[in-house]
Design a protein around this motif. Structure first.
Motif, short mmCIF file in Angstrom:
data_model
loop_
_atom_site.label_atom_id
_atom_site.label_comp_id
_atom_site.label_asym_id
_atom_site.label_seq_id
_atom_site.Cartn_x
_atom_site.Cartn_y
_atom_site.Cartn_z
N TYR A 163 0.85 -1.20 0.00
CA TYR A 163 0.00 0.00 0.00
C TYR A 163 0.88 1.24 0.00
N ASN A 164 0.62 2.11 -0.97
CA ASN A 164 1.35 3.38 -1.09
C ASN A 164 0.48 4.49 -0.51
N ARG A 165 0.92 5.07 0.60
CA ARG A 165 0.13 6.10 1.25
C ARG A 165 0.01 7.37 0.40
N GLN A 166 1.02 7.65 -0.41
CA GLN A 166 0.98 8.87 -1.21
C GLN A 166 -0.09 8.81 -2.29
N THR A 167 -0.23 7.64 -2.90
CA THR A 167 -1.22 7.49 -3.97
C THR A 167 -2.51 6.84 -3.49
N SER A 168 -2.49 6.33 -2.25
CA SER A 168 -3.65 5.62 -1.69
C SER A 168 -4.05 4.42 -2.53
N GLU A 169 -3.04 3.76 -3.11
CA GLU A 169 -3.28 2.58 -3.94
C GLU A 169 -2.25 1.51 -3.59
N PHE A 170 -2.61 0.28 -3.93
CA PHE A 170 -1.67 -0.82 -3.78
C PHE A 170 -0.79 -0.90 -5.02
N GLU A 171 0.51 -1.05 -4.80
CA GLU A 171 1.48 -1.17 -5.89
C GLU A 171 2.17 -2.52 -5.80
#
Length: 353
Positions: A122-130
């Protein structure tokens, strides 16, 4: 789990339901090289690769050639032998000789499938899973002591080896091109190990055993390895673009209908052996043909003959056979059974002029 340079390539955005194109860790354009090589050039470059690897693995030309055959056949290699004979060094040397990305995975009982293929973070900056790629994203993946991991973890390689891709969280991530798994396992120390399932073993094109060197080769090894490590000063003798052209030329090698039928009959003979519970699969027939083409190409010949099929039959077929009660009671080796099957199949005659 550890890996060695160069690092694994970055992974493009997933394309659900589509295999996509495999990224090239060297940055070269995807797909096979535009320069078509003739069989003489394939044999010449293969000889250079074998010579470079032979300076690391001393006195084992047959094992080196079979490893190269597996690579030219777009296949995977299983190295089954005791510790200390150079199984991992063989894989590393093969990868470095072609300037490919190589990663090493130490298989242990606590290894998880995501440790191999990668996992979503989970990428907090984009609020998406990478998706973060695992060590399987390389040209040569060394699966060290593969039978020490659980069957669940071993199965993480099934899709990678068959389709050269990873499916995770509904996305499909293509692997490198070329892509080869070189797995090692120790057949002696079996405590705490999990035998490879039949489906896993069937995906390995060739199984080899390096074996102990003879005294002269072992003495030469002391001279070569006594002061420094040849693997550390090894330099590439070709590149991935040339390797792709070599595999394309190998795949296009002429194979007469009689030779193709010979492959089918040999594999069929393994299924009728009374000592065998499970014979070789149709995938084994395909691998036998591809390996025979690669053996012919490394011989500098533009066509396949029965001798090429016979040369690779045991390394391609023996590890796929499952012995029945009769074979176990007779203590027959699967290699001997494949040789027996070869003796039962008539060798095709050369066409009349």
């Amino acid at each position: 789990m550890s890996s060695s340079a160069p690092s694994a390539p970055s992974v493009p955005s997933p394309q659900p339901g589509s295999p996509g194109r495999r990224p090239d860790p060297t940055g070269a354009a995807p797909g096979y090289g535009s320069d078509q090589l003739d069989v003489g050039a394939v044999a010449e470059v293969a000889g250079r690769i074998a010579g470079a690897v032979g300076r690391v693995i001393v006195g084992k030309p047959e094992a080196i050639r079979l490893a190269l055959v597996a690579m030219l056949a777009d296949g995977h290699l299983l190295v089954e032998d005791v510790p200390g004979v150079g199984k991992t060094s063989l894989a590393k040397a093969l990868a470095r000789s072609v300037d490919g990305a190589v990663s090493r995975i130490q298989f242990t009982p606590d290894l998880l499938p995501g440790d191999i293929t990668g996992t979503s973070i989970y990428n907090r900056q984009t609020s998406e899973f990478e998706f973060r790629p695992g060590p399987v994203f390389a040209n040569v993946v060394i699966a060290d002591e593969i039978n020490r991991a659980s069957p669940k973890t071993q199965s993480a390689l099934l899709e990678c080896m068959a389709e050269q891709q990873v499916t995770a969280d509904g996305g499909t991530y293509p692997l490198g091109d070329p892509f080869m798994v070189v797995a090692t396992q120790n057949p002696v120390e079996m405590d705490g190990t999990y035998p490879l399932p039949e489906a896993q073993r069937d995906r390995f094109t060739i199984r080899i055993s390096v074996g102990y060197p003879d005294p002269a080769a072992e003495l030469a090894m002391l001279d070569e390895h006594g002061t420094d490590e040849p693997l550390e000063r090894m330099r590439p003798v070709t590149d991935l673009r040339t390797l792709r052209s070599m595999t394309a030329a190998t795949r296009a090698l002429h194979t007469a209908a009689e030779v193709r039928r010979y492959c089918v009959e040999i594999v069929g003979a393994t299924r009728r052996l009374p000592e065998v519970r499970l014979g070789a699969s149709p995938r084994a027939t395909l691998h036998l043909l591809r390996a025979a083409r690669a053996w012919a190409a490394t011989s500098g010949r533009g066509y396949v003959i029965p001798d090429d099929v016979q040369a690779v039959a045991v390394p391609v077929l023996a590890h796929r056979l499952i012995l029945g009660p009769e074979g176990v009671a007779a203590r027959r080796s699967t290699a001997d059974l494949v040789r027996g099957a070869l003796g039962r199949v008539a060798v095709p005659s050369p066409p009349r002029s």
